[in-house]
Design a protein around this motif. Structure first.
Motif, PDB file in Angstrom:
ATOM      1  N   LEU A  53      95.343  10.613 -29.275  1.00 44.29           N
ATOM      2  CA  LEU A  53      94.808  10.104 -30.535  1.00 44.29           C
ATOM      3  C   LEU A  53      94.130   8.757 -30.322  1.00 44.29           C
ATOM      4  O   LEU A  53      94.534   7.979 -29.456  1.00 44.29           O
ATOM      5  CB  LEU A  53      95.942   9.979 -31.554  1.00 44.29           C
ATOM      6  N   SER A  54      93.125   8.489 -31.145  1.00 41.45           N
ATOM      7  CA  SER A  54      92.339   7.263 -30.970  1.00 41.45           C
ATOM      8  C   SER A  54      93.151   6.004 -31.242  1.00 41.45           C
ATOM      9  O   SER A  54      92.991   4.990 -30.557  1.00 41.45           O
ATOM     10  CB  SER A  54      91.107   7.296 -31.889  1.00 41.45           C
ATOM     11  N   SER A  55      94.001   6.052 -32.246  1.00 45.37           N
ATOM     12  CA  SER A  55      94.741   4.847 -32.615  1.00 45.37           C
ATOM     13  C   SER A  55      96.074   4.768 -31.869  1.00 45.37           C
ATOM     14  O   SER A  55      96.839   5.732 -31.834  1.00 45.37           O
ATOM     15  CB  SER A  55      95.016   4.822 -34.113  1.00 45.37           C
ATOM     16  N   ASP A  90      92.492  13.893 -35.333  1.00 38.56           N
ATOM     17  CA  ASP A  90      92.620  12.565 -34.754  1.00 38.56           C
ATOM     18  C   ASP A  90      93.300  11.639 -35.761  1.00 38.56           C
ATOM     19  O   ASP A  90      93.463  11.974 -36.940  1.00 38.56           O
ATOM     20  CB  ASP A  90      91.242  12.007 -34.391  1.00 38.56           C
ATOM     21  N   VAL A  91      93.715  10.469 -35.260  1.00 35.53           N
ATOM     22  CA  VAL A  91      94.171   9.365 -36.111  1.00 35.53           C
ATOM     23  C   VAL A  91      93.333   8.151 -35.737  1.00 35.53           C
ATOM     24  O   VAL A  91      93.301   7.741 -34.570  1.00 35.53           O
ATOM     25  CB  VAL A  91      95.667   9.067 -35.926  1.00 35.53           C
ATOM     26  N   LYS A  92      92.619   7.609 -36.725  1.00 34.69           N
ATOM     27  CA  LYS A  92      91.704   6.490 -36.483  1.00 34.69           C
ATOM     28  C   LYS A  92      91.876   5.422 -37.550  1.00 34.69           C
ATOM     29  O   LYS A  92      92.384   5.678 -38.635  1.00 34.69           O
ATOM     30  CB  LYS A  92      90.249   6.976 -36.511  1.00 34.69           C
ATOM     31  N   GLU A  93      91.411   4.230 -37.186  1.00 28.64           N
ATOM     32  CA  GLU A  93      91.349   3.142 -38.167  1.00 28.64           C
ATOM     33  C   GLU A  93      89.943   3.073 -38.740  1.00 28.64           C
ATOM     34  O   GLU A  93      88.964   3.081 -37.998  1.00 28.64           O
ATOM     35  CB  GLU A  93      91.709   1.818 -37.496  1.00 28.64           C
ATOM     36  N   GLU A  94      89.861   3.024 -40.076  1.00 30.71           N
ATOM     37  CA  GLU A  94      88.580   2.895 -40.757  1.00 30.71           C
ATOM     38  C   GLU A  94      88.701   1.840 -41.853  1.00 30.71           C
ATOM     39  O   GLU A  94      89.522   1.981 -42.757  1.00 30.71           O
ATOM     40  CB  GLU A  94      88.146   4.233 -41.366  1.00 30.71           C
ATOM     41  N   LEU A  98      94.574   3.092 -41.709  1.00 34.21           N
ATOM     42  CA  LEU A  98      94.954   4.039 -40.664  1.00 34.21           C
ATOM     43  C   LEU A  98      94.945   5.435 -41.286  1.00 34.21           C
ATOM     44  O   LEU A  98      95.688   5.713 -42.237  1.00 34.21           O
ATOM     45  CB  LEU A  98      96.338   3.690 -40.123  1.00 34.21           C
ATOM     46  N   GLN A 157      92.651  12.384 -39.598  1.00 31.58           N
ATOM     47  CA  GLN A 157      91.422  13.119 -39.832  1.00 31.58           C
ATOM     48  C   GLN A 157      91.667  14.590 -39.515  1.00 31.58           C
ATOM     49  O   GLN A 157      92.204  14.932 -38.455  1.00 31.58           O
ATOM     50  CB  GLN A 157      90.291  12.571 -38.971  1.00 31.58           C
ATOM     51  N   LYS A 208      90.726  13.505 -45.126  1.00 30.21           N
ATOM     52  CA  LYS A 208      91.444  12.417 -44.478  1.00 30.21           C
ATOM     53  C   LYS A 208      92.645  12.037 -45.331  1.00 30.21           C
ATOM     54  O   LYS A 208      92.649  12.247 -46.547  1.00 30.21           O
ATOM     55  CB  LYS A 208      90.534  11.193 -44.305  1.00 30.21           C
ATOM     56  N   GLU A 264     101.614   3.057 -40.240  1.00 33.75           N
ATOM     57  CA  GLU A 264     101.700   2.569 -38.864  1.00 33.75           C
ATOM     58  C   GLU A 264     103.110   2.796 -38.324  1.00 33.75           C
ATOM     59  O   GLU A 264     104.100   2.578 -39.011  1.00 33.75           O
ATOM     60  CB  GLU A 264     101.349   1.083 -38.812  1.00 33.75           C
TER      61      GLU A 264
END
Length: 495
Positions: free
Chosen positions: A168-170, A315-319, A323, A326, A332, A337
């Motif tokens: 995952l991205s985060s 995925d899991v991303k910060e936008e 947090l 996706q 989303k 956290e």
């Protein structure tokens, strides 16, 4: 034996893979060999983990789905007096399979080639006819070994591999897999951060039950995609005296699917299966991979369930400071956290495999793997295919196979009906082709849970309407092959 390059060994039989499929293949084959026949067994794992296949590497709290007597080699009995409904642990399974193997090893001339992986296998022509040539490579070094066998069974079966951690991205969430040792501690169970099970199958339910055993008050979230329903253990294996009048056998389950199949409207047949045979914790589920659960197991997990999302995680991303999970759908959702994401996506038929002939052109090699399957379970193939082989039935029996993995990647829902039609068709052909003792000694037969008179009724129903069921099964499978191109074939006719 020293590890040198290009050594050649000769044998009467080579078995590749010593999981449940390979062990059953070995057990069936030795009945046609003498004690001096040389048998080479090959497994990619080291000696201490070679026997038992995936049971050596799967998550440590795994248990059988079915009562333990029906997970065995041939008709070998378990060496204990536990209740028949007891669900053996992974370690207990390995111990039983190892015991079965040691019994065979003590009676036959078995040579072990462990920590070797099969790189290729094919037929070769010799002055004495055709043989199988297997090229092996050591998993410890670069040494190779060539085996020439009069017969070879490539029994890699389902070739199940442990789940890996989701990438995952985060880094602000904690991504783990069921095999992670942390699940054997109470760290996840007693943490105060949310848990998300990624997947809604048997693995997911096993992990959830493990966590809830450690902390019954823990709340769990599920990301289940389309969801999965399960066979109800109390129906498939009714408790106590209820087996004499209650429950429904595997054979009856398969017949129900064959009878109720409608090519452009599967939902009524699925509704019937769920009502009569299944548990559907994720109420929208329309597919199953034949996992077996009890009502108590399902109730325990669902009582602790906080949220069920019918989504596939990408995925899991910060936008913009948030947090977010996706999903494949494009949706989303915020995630806290420190949350735990446990990758419980399916172990079975994860990717499409190349179609491989079950029996080679000159009948020196049998393949038991997902590329071409003739049975509902690989253990069944391990038991029956050698009997057909050594009894020279492959030219005589129109035995149906198809590429299960190819169908699963296209339509998971219809796969169940295809497996049912194949199973009923091939069961009829087995009864026609093999001696009664071989059928009687089939210790993996779930129907044996029920008294003989109930088993007889189901078999009589099939054989009494044999032509009708054969035609029905052919119709279902031809329809599926025409629509999905799953490499449907008949053994002995177009191999």
């Amino acid at each position: 034996m020293d590890n040198t390059t290009n050594q050649i060994e000769h044998c009467d039989l080579c078995i590749i893979g010593l999981g449940i499929a390979g062990l059953n293949a070995l057990n069936s084959s030795v009945q046609y060999l003498n004690e001096k026949s040389k048998i080479i067994v090959v497994d990619k794992r080291p000696k201490e983990k070679a026997v038992g296949g995936m049971w050596n590497t799967t998550y440590p709290f795994v248990r059988l789905h079915q009562p333990h007597p029906f997970f065995t080699v041939g008709n070998n009995q378990w060496n204990w007096d536990k209740d028949a409904r007891y669900l053996a642990t992974g370690q207990e399974v390995v111990e039983h399979l190892s015991h079965c193997y040691q019994q065979l090893k003590s009676r036959y001339n078995i040579v072990e080639r462990f920590a070797y992986e099969s790189k290729s296998y094919h037929e070769i022509e010799t002055t004495d006819g055709h043989e199988a040539q297997i090229e092996l490579k050591s998993t410890n070094d670069d040494s190779t070994l060539i085996i020439r066998a009069k017969r070879c069974i490539n029994a890699i079966g389902l070739n199940i591999k442990p789940n890996t951690v989701l990438q995952l991205s985060s880094p602000k969430v904690r991504s783990i897999a069921p095999e992670d040792k942390i699940l054997m501690t109470t760290e996840v169970a007693n943490d105060d951060k949310p848990i998300y099970m990624v997947g809604g199958g048997k693995t997911s339910m096993d992990v959830a039950n493990q966590i809830l055993t450690q902390n019954p008050n823990r709340k769990i979230n599920f990301l289940v995609g389309r969801g999965t329903f399960f066979i109800n253990r109390d129906i498939a294996f009714p408790k106590g005296m209820r087996k004499y009048w209650a429950g429904r056998s595997l054979t009856n389950f398969l017949l129900s699917l064959v009878t109720n199949f409608e090519e452009d409207n599967l939902d009524p047949a699925i509704d019937h299966v769920i009502e009569k045979y299944a548990l559907n914790p994720f109420h929208k589920a329309r597919q199953t991979f034949l996992g077996i659960l009890s009502p108590e197991e399902v109730s325990t997990v669902m009582d602790a369930t906080d949220q069920v999302l019918y989504e596939y995680l990408q995925d899991v991303k910060e936008e913009n400071g948030a947090l977010l999970m996706q999903f494949k759908s494009g949706q989303k959702q915020a995630i806290e956290e420190g949350s735990w994401l446990i990758n419980c996506t399916g172990h079975l038929l994860r990717e499409e495999n190349k179609t491989v002939p079950i029996i080679s052109k000159n009948k020196t090699i049998i393949s038991i793997q997902d590329g071409s399957r003739a049975f509902i379970f690989s253990s069944f193939a391990g038991y029956f295919l050698p009997h057909l082989w050594f009894n020279q039935q492959f030219d005589k029996v129109p035995f149906i196979y198809f590429n299960h993995s190819k169908l699963k990647t296209q339509d998971k829902k219809i796969l169940l009906f295809a497996i049912a039609a194949q199973s009923v068709y091939n069961l009829i052909r087995l009864v026609e082709a093999l001696p009664r003792k071989i059928m009687k000694d089939f210790g993996l037969n779930f129907d044996n849970w029920f008294p003989f008179y109930r088993q007889f009724v189901a078999i009589f129903k099939i054989l009494g309407n044999k032509k009708k069921y054969l035609a029905r099964c052919e119709y279902i499978l031809n329809y599926i092959d025409a629509k999905y191109e799953v490499d449907l074939g008949l053994l002995g006719r177009n191999e």
